[in-house]
Scaffold this active site. Sequence first.
Site, PDB file in Angstrom:
ATOM      1  N   SER A 146       1.024  -1.197   0.040  1.00  0.00           N
ATOM      2  CA  SER A 146       0.040   0.084  -0.059  1.00  0.00           C
ATOM      3  C   SER A 146       0.815   1.318  -0.092  1.00  0.00           C
ATOM      4  O   SER A 146       2.056   1.266   0.547  1.00  0.00           O
ATOM      5  CB  SER A 146      -1.046  -0.130   1.291  1.00  0.00           C
ATOM      6  OG  SER A 146      -1.671   1.189   1.289  1.00  0.00           O
ATOM      7  N   TYR A 159      -2.105  -0.667  10.583  1.00  0.00           N
ATOM      8  CA  TYR A 159      -1.956  -0.923   8.985  1.00  0.00           C
ATOM      9  C   TYR A 159      -0.596  -0.341   8.529  1.00  0.00           C
ATOM     10  O   TYR A 159       0.040  -1.171   7.656  1.00  0.00           O
ATOM     11  CB  TYR A 159      -3.149  -0.333   8.629  1.00  0.00           C
ATOM     12  CG  TYR A 159      -3.317  -0.641   6.952  1.00  0.00           C
ATOM     13  CD1 TYR A 159      -3.882  -1.785   6.586  1.00  0.00           C
ATOM     14  CD2 TYR A 159      -2.738   0.419   5.985  1.00  0.00           C
ATOM     15  CE1 TYR A 159      -3.654  -2.179   5.243  1.00  0.00           C
ATOM     16  CE2 TYR A 159      -3.185   0.058   4.704  1.00  0.00           C
ATOM     17  CZ  TYR A 159      -3.345  -1.282   4.249  1.00  0.00           C
ATOM     18  OH  TYR A 159      -3.514  -1.608   3.009  1.00  0.00           O
TER      19      TYR A 159
END
Length: 277
Positions: A146, A159
């Site tokens: 990501s 995350y």
Amino acid sequence: MRFYGWQPGLEAALTHIAGTTVLLTGATGGIGRALAHRLARANATLVVTGRQPEALETLAAEVGARPVVADLGDPDAVARLAAQCPDVDVLVANAALPASGDLLDYTPAQIERALAVNLTAPVLLSRLLAPRMVARGRGHLAFVGSMSGKAATPYSSLYTASKFGLRGFAHSLRLDLHDTGVGVSLVQPGFVRDAGMFAATGAEVPSGVRTVSPDEVAAAVVRAVEDNRGETNIAPLELRLRCALAVQFPDFAARSHRHADTDPTVHQVIEAQRASR
């Protein structure tokens, strides 16, 4: 790092997905489904895995894949998955939990699970599958990360930690496996439409934010494997520039996030993803 069967002087041997056996994790999510269909169209022999048996069986039937149910939060299940896929040529590690929200709202067990799925499982699968690839002198390990692996955002400490870790792991492992015939790639999407946090939670994409499609991400993964690309950032130019700035000047970049507390979209996403912890 030393792998049995290593021979110096070998370059990454994979140039086409066609004819290879690919293990895809997180196959039933939005990006996972796009990856499964893209890999099937590329004529891979596909093994798909996920936690939901019915969704996995349906997807496997659509793309002609072999389904293997596995909970990647369980290290023993990860080991069993690798043992069931001894002849994998390509690992596409796509599975991830959203892990959004304030760290103080997480239990220790939820923290452990988020890091297990997002970071430990890709590391373990790499360790278990790579030796056979090295012994054959060909293979590839591809990780779907990501843009959060380059720049921090509010209410995503878990995350972000997992994606920062995945990025570092992928780049270091690529160095370790250089000349073994096994390539390593990292593909980092930005905001994804029709999948991910906006599609899953019903939150609206903020005004002015450009997105990429799941199929664009899937296509980038296939290109990364076939071209042995170390890192591919699949995001609009402005997001890539902001992330590059954040890498060099994190304190300056943090100022743009100081009003996240008042953004209703942020809190809508967090609440909608709470059940997935």
